[in-house]
Design a protein around this motif. Structure first.
Motif, PDB file in Angstrom:
ATOM      1  N   GLN A  99       0.826  -1.197   0.000  1.00  0.00           N
ATOM      2  CA  GLN A  99       0.000   0.000   0.000  1.00  0.00           C
ATOM      3  C   GLN A  99       0.867   1.256   0.000  1.00  0.00           C
ATOM      4  OE1 GLN A  99      -2.501  -0.656   3.397  1.00  0.00           O
ATOM      5  NE2 GLN A  99      -3.821  -2.117   2.329  1.00  0.00           N
ATOM      6  N   GLU A 100       1.976   1.227   0.742  1.00  0.00           N
ATOM      7  CA  GLU A 100       2.874   2.379   0.769  1.00  0.00           C
ATOM      8  C   GLU A 100       3.521   2.611  -0.593  1.00  0.00           C
ATOM      9  OE1 GLU A 100       5.582   1.547   3.905  1.00  0.00           O
ATOM     10  OE2 GLU A 100       4.227   2.265   5.492  1.00  0.00           O
ATOM     11  N   LEU A 101       3.672   1.526  -1.373  1.00  0.00           N
ATOM     12  CA  LEU A 101       4.274   1.639  -2.698  1.00  0.00           C
ATOM     13  C   LEU A 101       3.243   1.848  -3.802  1.00  0.00           C
ATOM     14  CD1 LEU A 101       6.947  -1.184  -2.342  1.00  0.00           C
ATOM     15  CD2 LEU A 101       7.403   1.267  -2.513  1.00  0.00           C
ATOM     16  N   GLY A 102       1.981   1.957  -3.414  1.00  0.00           N
ATOM     17  CA  GLY A 102       0.939   2.231  -4.401  1.00  0.00           C
ATOM     18  C   GLY A 102       0.143   1.021  -4.814  1.00  0.00           C
ATOM     19  N   GLY A 103       0.310  -0.108  -4.133  1.00  0.00           N
ATOM     20  CA  GLY A 103      -0.431  -1.319  -4.481  1.00  0.00           C
ATOM     21  C   GLY A 103      -1.827  -1.302  -3.909  1.00  0.00           C
ATOM     22  N   GLY A 104      -2.689  -2.148  -4.467  1.00  0.00           N
ATOM     23  CA  GLY A 104      -4.054  -2.242  -3.976  1.00  0.00           C
ATOM     24  C   GLY A 104      -4.280  -3.534  -3.257  1.00  0.00           C
ATOM     25  N   ASP A 210      13.855  13.454 -20.201  1.00  0.00           N
ATOM     26  CA  ASP A 210      13.421  13.731 -18.833  1.00  0.00           C
ATOM     27  C   ASP A 210      12.135  12.959 -18.538  1.00  0.00           C
ATOM     28  OD1 ASP A 210      15.507  15.500 -18.815  1.00  0.00           O
ATOM     29  OD2 ASP A 210      14.262  17.314 -18.859  1.00  0.00           O
ATOM     30  N   ILE A 211      12.003  12.520 -17.287  1.00  0.00           N
ATOM     31  CA  ILE A 211      10.783  11.848 -16.843  1.00  0.00           C
ATOM     32  C   ILE A 211      10.175  12.666 -15.713  1.00  0.00           C
ATOM     33  CG2 ILE A 211       9.804   9.771 -15.801  1.00  0.00           C
ATOM     34  CD1 ILE A 211      12.013   8.160 -17.117  1.00  0.00           C
ATOM     35  N   ASP A 212       8.964  13.119 -15.919  1.00  0.00           N
ATOM     36  CA  ASP A 212       8.232  13.869 -14.895  1.00  0.00           C
ATOM     37  C   ASP A 212       6.840  13.271 -14.787  1.00  0.00           C
ATOM     38  OD1 ASP A 212      10.005  16.121 -13.983  1.00  0.00           O
ATOM     39  OD2 ASP A 212      10.024  16.514 -16.143  1.00  0.00           O
ATOM     40  N   ASP A 213       6.665  12.395 -13.807  1.00  0.00           N
ATOM     41  CA  ASP A 213       5.398  11.682 -13.642  1.00  0.00           C
ATOM     42  C   ASP A 213       4.942  11.831 -12.193  1.00  0.00           C
ATOM     43  OD1 ASP A 213       3.224  10.011 -13.600  1.00  0.00           O
ATOM     44  OD2 ASP A 213       4.212   8.345 -14.606  1.00  0.00           O
ATOM     45  N   ASP A 214       3.973  12.702 -11.965  1.00  0.00           N
ATOM     46  CA  ASP A 214       3.480  12.916 -10.604  1.00  0.00           C
ATOM     47  C   ASP A 214       2.728  11.695 -10.076  1.00  0.00           C
ATOM     48  OD1 ASP A 214       4.521  15.483 -10.439  1.00  0.00           O
ATOM     49  OD2 ASP A 214       2.722  16.406 -11.291  1.00  0.00           O
ATOM     50  N   HIS A 217       5.328   9.420  -8.964  1.00  0.00           N
ATOM     51  CA  HIS A 217       6.247  10.173  -8.093  1.00  0.00           C
ATOM     52  C   HIS A 217       7.697  10.038  -8.560  1.00  0.00           C
ATOM     53  CE1 HIS A 217       2.774  10.537  -5.491  1.00  0.00           C
ATOM     54  NE2 HIS A 217       2.684   9.229  -5.414  1.00  0.00           N
ATOM     55  N   LEU A 218       7.878  10.008  -9.873  1.00  0.00           N
ATOM     56  CA  LEU A 218       9.225   9.872 -10.421  1.00  0.00           C
ATOM     57  C   LEU A 218       9.581  11.104 -11.248  1.00  0.00           C
ATOM     58  CD1 LEU A 218      11.672   7.931 -10.706  1.00  0.00           C
ATOM     59  CD2 LEU A 218      10.683   7.206 -12.882  1.00  0.00           C
ATOM     60  N   HIS A 219      10.723  11.697 -10.928  1.00  0.00           N
ATOM     61  CA  HIS A 219      11.220  12.858 -11.663  1.00  0.00           C
ATOM     62  C   HIS A 219      12.714  12.659 -11.891  1.00  0.00           C
ATOM     63  CE1 HIS A 219       7.406  14.948 -10.956  1.00  0.00           C
ATOM     64  NE2 HIS A 219       7.475  14.449  -9.727  1.00  0.00           N
ATOM     65  N   GLU A 230      12.561   1.548  -4.399  1.00  0.00           N
ATOM     66  CA  GLU A 230      11.333   2.332  -4.546  1.00  0.00           C
ATOM     67  C   GLU A 230      11.335   3.127  -5.844  1.00  0.00           C
ATOM     68  OE1 GLU A 230       8.656   5.608  -2.035  1.00  0.00           O
ATOM     69  OE2 GLU A 230      10.391   4.622  -1.107  1.00  0.00           O
ATOM     70  N   ARG A 231      12.474   3.733  -6.193  1.00  0.00           N
ATOM     71  CA  ARG A 231      12.534   4.530  -7.426  1.00  0.00           C
ATOM     72  C   ARG A 231      12.571   3.618  -8.659  1.00  0.00           C
ATOM     73  NH1 ARG A 231      17.049   8.705  -7.515  1.00  0.00           N
ATOM     74  NH2 ARG A 231      15.623  10.059  -8.667  1.00  0.00           N
ATOM     75  N   ALA A 232      13.181   2.440  -8.548  1.00  0.00           N
ATOM     76  CA  ALA A 232      13.157   1.494  -9.672  1.00  0.00           C
ATOM     77  C   ALA A 232      11.729   1.031  -9.944  1.00  0.00           C
ATOM     78  CB  ALA A 232      14.055   0.294  -9.370  1.00  0.00           C
ATOM     79  N   LEU A 233      10.955   0.809  -8.884  1.00  0.00           N
ATOM     80  CA  LEU A 233       9.556   0.436  -9.052  1.00  0.00           C
ATOM     81  C   LEU A 233       8.785   1.570  -9.725  1.00  0.00           C
ATOM     82  CD1 LEU A 233       7.145  -1.451  -8.533  1.00  0.00           C
ATOM     83  CD2 LEU A 233       6.898  -0.365  -6.286  1.00  0.00           C
ATOM     84  N   ALA A 234       9.053   2.800  -9.311  1.00  0.00           N
ATOM     85  CA  ALA A 234       8.391   3.944  -9.939  1.00  0.00           C
ATOM     86  C   ALA A 234       8.728   4.014 -11.423  1.00  0.00           C
ATOM     87  CB  ALA A 234       8.803   5.238  -9.233  1.00  0.00           C
ATOM     88  N   LEU A 235       9.987   3.696 -11.773  1.00  0.00           N
ATOM     89  CA  LEU A 235      10.380   3.697 -13.181  1.00  0.00           C
ATOM     90  C   LEU A 235       9.639   2.611 -13.945  1.00  0.00           C
ATOM     91  CD1 LEU A 235      12.398   4.976 -15.270  1.00  0.00           C
ATOM     92  CD2 LEU A 235      13.885   3.030 -14.787  1.00  0.00           C
TER      93      LEU A 235
END
Length: 347
Positions: A99-104, A210-214, A217-219, A230-235
């Motif tokens: 859930q903290e990583l955005g899972g349902g 550039d990657i800007d994805d709100d 949460h990856l910039h 966490e950032r690899a998962l966001a990618l």
């Protein structure tokens, strides 16, 4: 001084081990017992991490035929035949970490990543084929664990199969789309992927824009970056901050991550670093769901050992050929006959 001590006579008390040696012996014996107990606990812990689902029992025999194994000269203690494995990345696991990583939760399960991993006979080369989640397919009727089955659906998104019918429906839909028998099933959740990346010390990726994805949460600025879990998962999840915002741009990033992870696994020196090996094994198994043919540590280790000749430079990553769907420009369909030729090469 006694007569025995003066002469160094082995008689009397001199036959016993000197006290320091006895202590060392007891300490070593204790360490061996504790080590064996720890190894046993670690094995049971890793084995219990894995969740198994009975794909073969659920789907029965109405499936593509298995590949016929070609006999090889000499007996091999490890399997060497070709294999096709459906690998899904999903947010299906409930729990704080996901859930903290955005899972349902499991009720809203989705498969955001789908790859068919084909291991050639001999298992020294592999092809990883990504299936865009937005691909429109004919989703077959799928048996449900509660009884009955789902209704077939035409023009359904590929990733909806997991949502309505779980792993068995994902496998059946993949087999219906490809005509290829999925010999095994592997599913990794959000937290499992992030923990694996962290256990391997992160990943290195190079982006050309550039990657800007709100939303994820990856910039990132264009260039080379070292990412933690966490950032690899966001990618792996980002799509709105790159290219045209479709799933195809995200697939390219996912394939880049797969190649770097394979390189790190092969060059991590795991066999000479037991502590790191355990951390990686714990990360891999903690977020893992497999078919019952791979749901034990012994079976996973056997599969891993059979891939000893497979290196990252022998892994080819491709995407199933697709074109925009006539019914919806935001969706895609398989491009024929190119897609059929690709799947035929994996049978």
């Amino acid at each position: 001084m006694t007569r025995h001590e003066e002469r160094g006579d082995p008689g009397g008390r001199a036959g016993r081990r000197p006290r320091p040696l006895r202590i060392a012996g007891l300490t070593l014996a204790g360490a061996l017992v504790l080590g064996a107990a720890a190894a046993g606990w670690a094995y049971r812990h890793l084995d219990r991490n894995i969740t198994g689902v009975d794909i073969d029992g659920t789907l029965g025999d109405d499936r593509p035929a298995r590949a016929v194994a070609t006999p090889t000269a000499g007996a091999s203690p490890l399997p060497t035949g070709s294999l096709n494995i459906l690998v899904l990345g999903s947010d299906s696991r409930s729990g704080r970490a996901n859930q903290e990583l955005g899972g349902g939760d499991s009720g809203g399960a989705r498969s955001d990543t789908a790859m068919v991993v084909h291991l050639d006979a001999g298992r020294t080369r592999a092809t990883v084929v990504s299936i865009p989640r937005d691909t429109l397919v004919t989703r077959p009727a799928c048996p449900l664990s509660s009884g009955g089955s789902t209704a077939p659906a035409h023009g359904a998104m590929f990733n909806s199969a997991y949502e309505v019918g779980g792993p068995a429906c994902a496998v059946k839909t993949a087999e219906s789309l490809t005509g290829v028998r999925m010999d095994h099933y592997l599913e990794v959740d959000f937290s499992g992927f992030a923990r694996l990346v962290d256990a391997l010390g992160g990943v290195d990726v190079t982006t050309t824009e550039d990657i800007d994805d709100d939303l994820s949460h990856l910039h990132l600025k264009a260039g080379t970056h070292h990412l933690d879990g966490e950032r690899a998962l966001a990618l792996a999840r980002t799509r709105h901050g790159i290219g045209d915002g479709s799933d195809l741009g995200r697939i390219g990033l996912q394939q880049m991550l797969v190649k770097d992870l394979l390189q790190r696994l092969s060059g991590a020196g795991l066999l000479t670093d037991p502590a790191k090996l355990y951390r990686v094994a714990d990360a891999v198994t903690a977020g893992l769901t497999t078919d019952t043919g791979l749901d034990s540590l012994d079976e996973l280790v056997s599969l891993g050992r059979s891939l000893h000749g497979l290196t990252a430079d022998r892994v080819r990553t491709v995407t199933m050929p697709v074109v925009p769907a006539p019914s919806d420009p935001n969706r895609v369909v398989a491009e024929e006959p190119r897609a059929s030729r690709l799947w035929a090469s994996l049978r």
